[in-house]
Design a protein around this motif. Structure first.
Motif, PDB file in Angstrom:
ATOM      1  N   VAL A 154       0.833  -1.200   0.000  1.00 33.83           N
ATOM      2  CA  VAL A 154       0.000   0.000   0.000  1.00 33.83           C
ATOM      3  C   VAL A 154       0.871   1.254   0.000  1.00 33.83           C
ATOM      4  O   VAL A 154       1.687   1.456   0.910  1.00 33.83           O
ATOM      5  CB  VAL A 154      -0.963  -0.004   1.211  1.00 33.83           C
ATOM      6  CG1 VAL A 154      -1.858   1.230   1.173  1.00 33.83           C
ATOM      7  CG2 VAL A 154      -1.807  -1.270   1.215  1.00 33.83           C
ATOM      8  N   LEU A 155       0.704   2.065  -1.035  1.00 37.83           N
ATOM      9  CA  LEU A 155       1.394   3.357  -1.106  1.00 37.83           C
ATOM     10  C   LEU A 155       0.527   4.393  -0.399  1.00 37.83           C
ATOM     11  O   LEU A 155      -0.639   4.147  -0.121  1.00 37.83           O
ATOM     12  CB  LEU A 155       1.595   3.755  -2.571  1.00 37.83           C
ATOM     13  CG  LEU A 155       2.434   2.792  -3.419  1.00 37.83           C
ATOM     14  CD1 LEU A 155       2.283   3.107  -4.900  1.00 37.83           C
ATOM     15  CD2 LEU A 155       3.895   2.868  -3.005  1.00 37.83           C
ATOM     16  N   SER A 156       1.105   5.583  -0.175  1.00 40.23           N
ATOM     17  CA  SER A 156       0.338   6.612   0.523  1.00 40.23           C
ATOM     18  C   SER A 156      -0.734   7.236  -0.367  1.00 40.23           C
ATOM     19  O   SER A 156      -1.586   7.976   0.095  1.00 40.23           O
ATOM     20  CB  SER A 156       1.287   7.696   1.032  1.00 40.23           C
ATOM     21  OG  SER A 156       2.038   8.182  -0.054  1.00 40.23           O
ATOM     22  N   GLY A 157      -0.668   6.934  -1.643  1.00 41.85           N
ATOM     23  CA  GLY A 157      -1.662   7.466  -2.574  1.00 41.85           C
ATOM     24  C   GLY A 157      -1.352   6.984  -3.976  1.00 41.85           C
ATOM     25  O   GLY A 157      -0.343   6.297  -4.204  1.00 41.85           O
ATOM     26  N   GLY A 158      -2.212   7.364  -4.902  1.00 44.05           N
ATOM     27  CA  GLY A 158      -2.030   6.905  -6.277  1.00 44.05           C
ATOM     28  C   GLY A 158      -0.916   7.611  -7.039  1.00 44.05           C
ATOM     29  O   GLY A 158      -0.463   7.121  -8.073  1.00 44.05           O
ATOM     30  N   GLU A 159      -0.467   8.759  -6.521  1.00 36.37           N
ATOM     31  CA  GLU A 159       0.501   9.572  -7.292  1.00 36.37           C
ATOM     32  C   GLU A 159       1.795   8.827  -7.616  1.00 36.37           C
ATOM     33  O   GLU A 159       2.220   8.807  -8.788  1.00 36.37           O
ATOM     34  CB  GLU A 159       0.791  10.905  -6.575  1.00 36.37           C
ATOM     35  CG  GLU A 159      -0.344  11.913  -6.651  1.00 36.37           C
ATOM     36  CD  GLU A 159      -1.449  11.670  -5.619  1.00 36.37           C
ATOM     37  OE1 GLU A 159      -1.314  10.728  -4.807  1.00 36.37           O
ATOM     38  OE2 GLU A 159      -2.434  12.426  -5.630  1.00 36.37           O
ATOM     39  N   PRO A 160       2.472   8.222  -6.596  1.00 35.15           N
ATOM     40  CA  PRO A 160       3.704   7.504  -6.957  1.00 35.15           C
ATOM     41  C   PRO A 160       3.440   6.346  -7.914  1.00 35.15           C
ATOM     42  O   PRO A 160       4.294   6.020  -8.752  1.00 35.15           O
ATOM     43  CB  PRO A 160       4.267   7.002  -5.625  1.00 35.15           C
ATOM     44  CG  PRO A 160       3.251   7.295  -4.592  1.00 35.15           C
ATOM     45  CD  PRO A 160       2.262   8.258  -5.142  1.00 35.15           C
ATOM     46  N   ALA A 161       2.254   5.751  -7.823  1.00 28.84           N
ATOM     47  CA  ALA A 161       1.901   4.658  -8.744  1.00 28.84           C
ATOM     48  C   ALA A 161       1.706   5.209 -10.157  1.00 28.84           C
ATOM     49  O   ALA A 161       2.147   4.604 -11.135  1.00 28.84           O
ATOM     50  CB  ALA A 161       0.646   3.948  -8.256  1.00 28.84           C
ATOM     51  N   ALA A 162       1.060   6.365 -10.272  1.00 27.25           N
ATOM     52  CA  ALA A 162       0.849   6.983 -11.590  1.00 27.25           C
ATOM     53  C   ALA A 162       2.196   7.330 -12.222  1.00 27.25           C
ATOM     54  O   ALA A 162       2.401   7.128 -13.421  1.00 27.25           O
ATOM     55  CB  ALA A 162      -0.017   8.235 -11.458  1.00 27.25           C
ATOM     56  N   LEU A 163       3.130   7.829 -11.402  1.00 19.70           N
ATOM     57  CA  LEU A 163       4.469   8.164 -11.917  1.00 19.70           C
ATOM     58  C   LEU A 163       5.170   6.896 -12.407  1.00 19.70           C
ATOM     59  O   LEU A 163       5.815   6.902 -13.456  1.00 19.70           O
ATOM     60  CB  LEU A 163       5.303   8.860 -10.830  1.00 19.70           C
ATOM     61  CG  LEU A 163       4.882  10.296 -10.515  1.00 19.70           C
ATOM     62  CD1 LEU A 163       5.494  10.765  -9.196  1.00 19.70           C
ATOM     63  CD2 LEU A 163       5.283  11.253 -11.641  1.00 19.70           C
ATOM     64  N   GLY A 164       5.018   5.809 -11.658  1.00 16.82           N
ATOM     65  CA  GLY A 164       5.628   4.535 -12.065  1.00 16.82           C
ATOM     66  C   GLY A 164       5.033   4.040 -13.369  1.00 16.82           C
ATOM     67  O   GLY A 164       5.759   3.614 -14.271  1.00 16.82           O
ATOM     68  N   LEU A 165       3.718   4.115 -13.471  1.00 16.56           N
ATOM     69  CA  LEU A 165       3.046   3.665 -14.702  1.00 16.56           C
ATOM     70  C   LEU A 165       3.509   4.496 -15.902  1.00 16.56           C
ATOM     71  O   LEU A 165       3.857   3.957 -16.956  1.00 16.56           O
ATOM     72  CB  LEU A 165       1.530   3.763 -14.512  1.00 16.56           C
ATOM     73  CG  LEU A 165       0.641   3.301 -15.670  1.00 16.56           C
ATOM     74  CD1 LEU A 165      -0.712   2.801 -15.143  1.00 16.56           C
ATOM     75  CD2 LEU A 165       0.396   4.377 -16.711  1.00 16.56           C
ATOM     76  N   MET A 166       3.545   5.812 -15.725  1.00 12.03           N
ATOM     77  CA  MET A 166       3.953   6.689 -16.842  1.00 12.03           C
ATOM     78  C   MET A 166       5.391   6.406 -17.245  1.00 12.03           C
ATOM     79  O   MET A 166       5.712   6.362 -18.432  1.00 12.03           O
ATOM     80  CB  MET A 166       3.814   8.160 -16.446  1.00 12.03           C
ATOM     81  CG  MET A 166       2.371   8.600 -16.359  1.00 12.03           C
ATOM     82  SD  MET A 166       2.241  10.381 -16.211  1.00 12.03           S
ATOM     83  CE  MET A 166       2.613  10.619 -14.519  1.00 12.03           C
ATOM     84  N   ASP A 167       6.256   6.208 -16.261  1.00 15.18           N
ATOM     85  CA  ASP A 167       7.655   5.903 -16.545  1.00 15.18           C
ATOM     86  C   ASP A 167       7.750   4.653 -17.417  1.00 15.18           C
ATOM     87  O   ASP A 167       8.448   4.634 -18.444  1.00 15.18           O
ATOM     88  CB  ASP A 167       8.395   5.707 -15.211  1.00 15.18           C
ATOM     89  CG  ASP A 167       9.882   5.516 -15.386  1.00 15.18           C
ATOM     90  OD1 ASP A 167      10.276   4.660 -16.205  1.00 15.18           O
ATOM     91  OD2 ASP A 167      10.660   6.188 -14.707  1.00 15.18           O
ATOM     92  N   ALA A 168       7.027   3.602 -17.022  1.00 16.86           N
ATOM     93  CA  ALA A 168       7.088   2.331 -17.753  1.00 16.86           C
ATOM     94  C   ALA A 168       6.540   2.478 -19.174  1.00 16.86           C
ATOM     95  O   ALA A 168       7.085   1.898 -20.118  1.00 16.86           O
ATOM     96  CB  ALA A 168       6.320   1.256 -16.986  1.00 16.86           C
ATOM     97  N   VAL A 169       5.475   3.263 -19.336  1.00 13.61           N
ATOM     98  CA  VAL A 169       4.866   3.430 -20.664  1.00 13.61           C
ATOM     99  C   VAL A 169       5.753   4.296 -21.554  1.00 13.61           C
ATOM    100  O   VAL A 169       6.054   3.935 -22.691  1.00 13.61           O
ATOM    101  CB  VAL A 169       3.453   4.063 -20.559  1.00 13.61           C
ATOM    102  CG1 VAL A 169       2.952   4.518 -21.927  1.00 13.61           C
ATOM    103  CG2 VAL A 169       2.467   3.084 -19.934  1.00 13.61           C
ATOM    104  N   VAL A 170       6.184   5.427 -21.012  1.00 14.31           N
ATOM    105  CA  VAL A 170       6.884   6.422 -21.838  1.00 14.31           C
ATOM    106  C   VAL A 170       8.161   5.845 -22.448  1.00 14.31           C
ATOM    107  O   VAL A 170       8.477   6.106 -23.609  1.00 14.31           O
ATOM    108  CB  VAL A 170       7.164   7.699 -21.012  1.00 14.31           C
ATOM    109  CG1 VAL A 170       8.183   8.590 -21.693  1.00 14.31           C
ATOM    110  CG2 VAL A 170       5.864   8.461 -20.777  1.00 14.31           C
ATOM    111  N   ARG A 171       8.878   5.002 -21.688  1.00 12.70           N
ATOM    112  CA  ARG A 171      10.125   4.468 -22.244  1.00 12.70           C
ATOM    113  C   ARG A 171       9.908   3.505 -23.409  1.00 12.70           C
ATOM    114  O   ARG A 171      10.837   3.166 -24.113  1.00 12.70           O
ATOM    115  CB  ARG A 171      10.998   3.861 -21.152  1.00 12.70           C
ATOM    116  CG  ARG A 171      10.357   2.788 -20.344  1.00 12.70           C
ATOM    117  CD  ARG A 171      11.248   2.384 -19.194  1.00 12.70           C
ATOM    118  NE  ARG A 171      12.480   1.793 -19.679  1.00 12.70           N
ATOM    119  CZ  ARG A 171      12.567   0.585 -20.210  1.00 12.70           C
ATOM    120  NH1 ARG A 171      11.479  -0.163 -20.321  1.00 12.70           N
ATOM    121  NH2 ARG A 171      13.718   0.118 -20.627  1.00 12.70           N
TER     122      ARG A 171
END
Ligand code: ADE
Length: 256
Positions: A154-171
């Protein structure tokens, strides 16, 4: 115009469709682009290889305190994001950004490389970041929001997860990673974890680089790496290994 600028200009002109676009809904807009701005993804953002829109959920609140949450019906700890506020934010996001609406949540479908590839092949994604206990279920249903989890923690919110998802997609987007061959070789892309890597010096603290890697024999190197990737996957991830064996066996039975 410098050669670099001309290349950028050329790339932008050659690209017919708009770039992959992330539309983020958050109560912490200052968290974006965050670490992405400092990396490969940040350079790609400057080069318009992808686009980022950030909407502050508080802008869609209706009261003077700009409240976005309320106490849960049925009691219990924490606060829940209000459906009317999230609805207005999602409507605005859908009007501006393409792609499926995704709520980042530990309850969601696990973000795998296969899902990352699927998202990268689309026009973008709307990423709803929750805080507090979560988001009112009705607004997720009404908007057909898919839930995606980064992992079983469990993260403190969705933001770090959204950053992780974007990182994986963008590359994975065309032109972002300099060496176009590398994503196909890395962990998960072939259903296996990666083989070990070595560089100079050839001997370090009494540890030598596996001899085959300095042999210059490309086929032997390829076979050694394949064997190592299989060994590591079998040892560390029996779940991936079982999948890999199943796919391999089915592939062998198929007509070429
Ligand atoms: N929000 C909180 N924890 C999360 C997780 N594991 N994945 C995605 N979003 C989250």
């Amino acid at each position: 115009m410098s050669a670099d600028e001309a290349t950028r200009d050329g790339a932008a002109t050659a690209r017919r469709k708009p770039p992959w676009t992330a539309t983020v809904l958050t109560i912490f807009p200052e968290m974006f682009p965050g670490h992405l701005g400092a990396s490969l993804a940040g350079k790609a953002l400057e080069r318009d290889l992808w686009a980022l829109r950030v909407l502050d959920i508080r802008d869609f609140a209706r009261d003077k305190h700009r409240s976005v949450d309320d106490a849960p019906f049925g009691g219990g700890a924490g606060m829940v994001m209000r459906p009317d506020v999230v609805d207005a934010a999602l409507e605005a996001a859908k009007a501006q950004g393409p792609g499926p609406a995704i709520y980042l949540s530990p309850r969601g479908r696990l973000l795998t490389q296969a899902l990352v590839r699927e998202l990268a092949a689309g026009p973008g994604a709307i990423l709803l970041c929750g805080r507090y206990e979560g988001v009112d279920e009705r607004v997720l249903e009404a908007h057909g929001v898919a839930e995606v989890s980064l992992g079983d923690y469990v993260l403190s919110g969705g933001e770090p997860a959204a950053l992780g998802l974007m990182d994986a997609v963008v590359r994975l987007l065309p032109g972002v990673v300099g060496n176009e061959a590398s994503p196909a070789e890395e962990s998960f892309e072939r259903g296996l974890l990666e083989y070990p890597h070595y560089t100079r010096p050839a001997a370090w603290r009494g540890r030598k680089v596996p001899q085959v890697l300095t042999s210059g024999h490309h086929e032997k190197v390829r076979r050694w790496r394949q064997g190592q990737a299989e060994r590591i996957t079998e040892e560390r991830r029996p779940d991936l290994w079982a999948h890999y064996l199943k796919d391999r066996d089915e592939g062998e039975g198929r007509e070429p």
